[in-house]
Design an enzyme around this catalytic site. Sequence first.
Site, PDB file in Angstrom:
ATOM      1  N   GLN A   1       0.689 -85.049-109.347  1.00 34.73           N
ATOM      2  CA  GLN A   1      -0.065 -84.794-110.560  1.00 34.73           C
ATOM      3  C   GLN A   1       0.568 -83.585-111.236  1.00 34.73           C
ATOM      4  OE1 GLN A   1      -3.816 -83.435-109.399  1.00 34.73           O
ATOM      5  NE2 GLN A   1      -4.892 -84.128-111.208  1.00 34.73           N
ATOM      6  N   GLY A   2       0.875 -83.700-112.514  1.00 39.41           N
ATOM      7  CA  GLY A   2       1.428 -82.556-113.247  1.00 39.41           C
ATOM      8  C   GLY A   2       0.414 -82.062-114.257  1.00 39.41           C
TER       9      GLY A   2
ATOM     10  N   SER B   1      -1.672 -78.493-113.752  1.00 38.41           N
ATOM     11  CA  SER B   1      -1.702 -77.033-113.854  1.00 38.41           C
ATOM     12  C   SER B   1      -0.354 -76.481-114.300  1.00 38.41           C
ATOM     13  CB  SER B   1      -2.037 -76.401-112.500  1.00 38.41           C
ATOM     14  OG  SER B   1      -3.327 -76.767-112.116  1.00 38.41           O
TER      15      SER B   1
ATOM     16  N   SER C   1       0.846 -80.966-105.505  1.00 39.44           N
ATOM     17  CA  SER C   1       1.028 -81.454-104.128  1.00 39.44           C
ATOM     18  C   SER C   1       1.840 -82.731-104.169  1.00 39.44           C
ATOM     19  CB  SER C   1      -0.295 -81.757-103.421  1.00 39.44           C
ATOM     20  OG  SER C   1      -1.375 -81.302-104.154  1.00 39.44           O
TER      21      SER C   1
ATOM     22  N   GLU D   1     -11.097 -87.374-108.695  1.00 37.83           N
ATOM     23  CA  GLU D   1     -10.610 -86.505-107.623  1.00 37.83           C
ATOM     24  C   GLU D   1     -11.784 -85.916-106.848  1.00 37.83           C
ATOM     25  OE1 GLU D   1      -8.606 -82.864-108.896  1.00 37.83           O
ATOM     26  OE2 GLU D   1      -7.483 -82.861-107.037  1.00 37.83           O
TER      27      GLU D   1
ATOM     28  N   GLU E   1     -15.634 -71.288-109.171  1.00 37.18           N
ATOM     29  CA  GLU E   1     -16.239 -70.770-110.412  1.00 37.18           C
ATOM     30  C   GLU E   1     -16.343 -71.865-111.459  1.00 37.18           C
ATOM     31  OE1 GLU E   1     -13.829 -69.307-108.667  1.00 37.18           O
ATOM     32  OE2 GLU E   1     -14.925 -67.587-107.902  1.00 37.18           O
TER      33      GLU E   1
END
Lengths: 308, 392
Positions: free
Chosen positions: B134-135, B137, B169, B252, B375
Site C-alpha cells: 500500500q502506498g 503514508s 509493509s 483494513e 489518536e
Amino acid sequence: MDFSSTPEQEELRAGARGYLADHPQPSWAELAALGWTGVSVPEADGGAGLGFLEEAVLFEEMGRALTHAPYWSTVAVVLPALPADLRAEVARGEASWTLATGPLVTDLDSATRVAYVGGDSIWELVGADREVLQTNDMTRPLGVVSGGEAGRRLSGSEVLPRLRTRSLTALSLEACGVGARALELAVDHAGQRLQFGKPIGTYQAVAHPLATTLLALDLGRSLALFAAWCIATDDPRAAIAAAAAKSHCAEAAVAACERSIQVHGGIGFTWEHVLHRLYKRALGIQSWEASSERLRAEIAEHLLGRGI
Amino acid sequence: MDLRDTPDEELFRSGLRAWLGENRPAPAADVAEEEAEEAAEEEAHRDAERRNWSRRLYDAGYSGLTWPTEHGGGGRPSGYEAILFDELARAGAPQHLGVIGLGMVGPTIIAVGTEPQKASRLERILSADEIWCQGFSEPEAGSDLSAVTTSARLEGSHFVVNGQKVWSSYAHIADWCLLLARSDPASERHAGLTCLLVEMTSPGIEVRPLRQLTGEAEFNEIFFSGVEVPVENVLGEVGNGWEVAMTTLLHERGTLGFSLAAGLGVTMRRLIELAGDRGATPVQRDAIAREWVELEALRYTAYRHLSTPESGVPGPEGSLLKLQWSEANQRITKLALELLGPDAQLLEGNAPYGGYWQHLQLRSRGNTIEAGTSEILRNILAERVLGLPRSR
C-alpha cells in the site's frame, strides 16, 4: 457466532425503554401487568415462557432508567430457587423476593418476601423484623433482618452457584445500562455546551476520554451478553463468563459516570442532575456480590491455579 | 443470538482442522537464534515459504473466504473467516501472506474496480501470485493522509508518478502497489487525489527497507521517479482517490478484528504459560486476569459487530477493535517482561523463550501508530460513532 437479537427481543427493548422513560418507577403490580416479572416463568404457571436473554434486556433497561424495584433481587437471584406455585405468584405480581446471604440484604423496603440460606437449603424467612438502612444508592437500598423463623423450604442450596452467576450477569447488564446513559448525557452536553466559542466536544481533551468510555462500555456489553447467553443455554462457561462480565462492566460503568460528571463540569456535581444517581447505582453495583478485584482473583485461579 | 457454530460452520471447522493437521508447515526458527548476516537470506527464504503456504491455502479453498464466488472467493459470511483465523492460530500456522491484497486491495477492487481490473487482479491476489503493498503514508502525510504530495501527472495514456511513500509493509516483496497520489496539482487536501494500481517492477521505482526499533525491516520507503502507470490502472474515478482510500482503510480496520483477536489469543496462552513457569505475584495475577477478560471482550465484540446489518463496507466500529487490540497487546507484552524480570534484557541465545517476548513487546509500540494512530481512531470514534462535533 450470531450476537443479533431476535425481532421480539428488539421489540421488548424498545417497549421497555419507552415505558421506563415515562414511568421510571413502576410498581411491582405494574411490572407484572407488563409481563416482566414472569418473563422466564413457564406459560403453564402464568409466565411468558421465555428465558434469560429476554430478562437480560430488562435488566439493562432498568439499569438505564434507575428503576427502584426488587426486580434484580427477585428475578435474577431468587426466582430459580422457587417452587412452581411461588414462581406463579411472582409472575402474577403477588410476591417479590430478596435473598439474605450475608448481614446486608437488598430491597427490604420493597420485596414482599425474604429467603435465606440455612444448612443445605434455601428457606423462606417468616416473622423477621426488617430495618432499611440509609444507603448511597437510593435505588437499591440495603437493610438488615433480625429474628424470624424458617418457613417453607424453597430449594436445596446446590442452586446457589447458579443464582450467583445470574446475579453477577444481571448486575453486569444493569451496569451496561447505567454506563450507556451516563455516556449519552456526556455526549449531549459536550455537543451543546459552548466554551471559548466552541462546543467543548470539539476539544480532544474532552472527546478522547469519551471515546475511551465508549470502548470500555462496548467491550463490557459483549461480555455481559455472552454471559447472558451462557446462562440461557446452560453453557458450562457461564460462571467464569459472569465473573468476567461483572469485573469489567462494573468498573466501566463507574468510570463512565465519573467521566460524565467531569465532562458536565459544575452542573454534573449538583444534586439536581441525574448523574449522581447513576454514579451511586454504578458504585452500588461495583460493591455488590463481589468486587472486580475479587472476581479477577477468581479468574486468575481459573487460569493459573491457586496462587502462592 | 446463538454463539455456537452452526452445523455448517462446525463442518467447516472440523474440515479445516483436519486439513491443517496434515498440511501445517513446520514452525519458523526463532529469530534470535539466527546470525545477523544470515537474516536477510533467511527472510527471503521465509517469504518464499509463506508464498507456498498461501498458495496451498488457496488450492484448498481457504483464501478469500468472504469474497463473492464470482470473483473466485468462498462467498461465505465473515464468521467463516473468524473460524479460519482461530484455527490457523490454534495450529500455529501462518496466515496468507497477501494480507493487504486479501483484506484491503481486493475488496476495494471488487467495490469500485473495472471489469478488466477484476479479471486480471483478483484471482492472482487469492493465489498469492501477486502480493500487494500500500502506498499511502508519506513523510509529510501521516495521520493527515490528505496532505499527500506524490504526484500523478496525466500524459496521454499514462500517469507519470513522482514522489515518496513511507511505512509500506511488504513493499520489498510486493508485485503491486495500491498508490494514493495527487492527480490535480492545483488541488488541496481531499480533492484531486487518485488511486492507482502500480506494478512494482515498473521502471523508476526504488524500494528501501526501513530498519525499525526491533532491528528488523518489515516496512519500506518507496521512491517513484517518472514511473509510468497506464490510465486503465486508475482504481475508481480520477479525482476520487480519497473515497477509494477510505474504503480501503475501513476494510483494513474492519476485517482485521478477528485476525487480531486470534493472534492476541496465542499471546495470552503464552502469557499464562509464562506465569506458570515463572510464578506471578497477586498483583500480576490480577493484571493477567484483567487482560484475559479484555481479550474475551475483544473476541465477542468482533463477533457482535459482525452481527449488525452488513452494508458490505465495515463501519467505523472497526476502529474500536483495532484500538483495543493495539493497546491490549502493549499491556500484555509489558506484563510478560515484568514476569521475566532481568532476563527480559537478554538477547540472542540467552533470551528466554527464544526472545519471543522481547521482540513482541518492542514490536507492539508500532501497533498504536500503524493502521491509524490511537489518536486518530479516538477521533473517529468520537465523531462518527458518538456523533461529537469535529475537532478540525
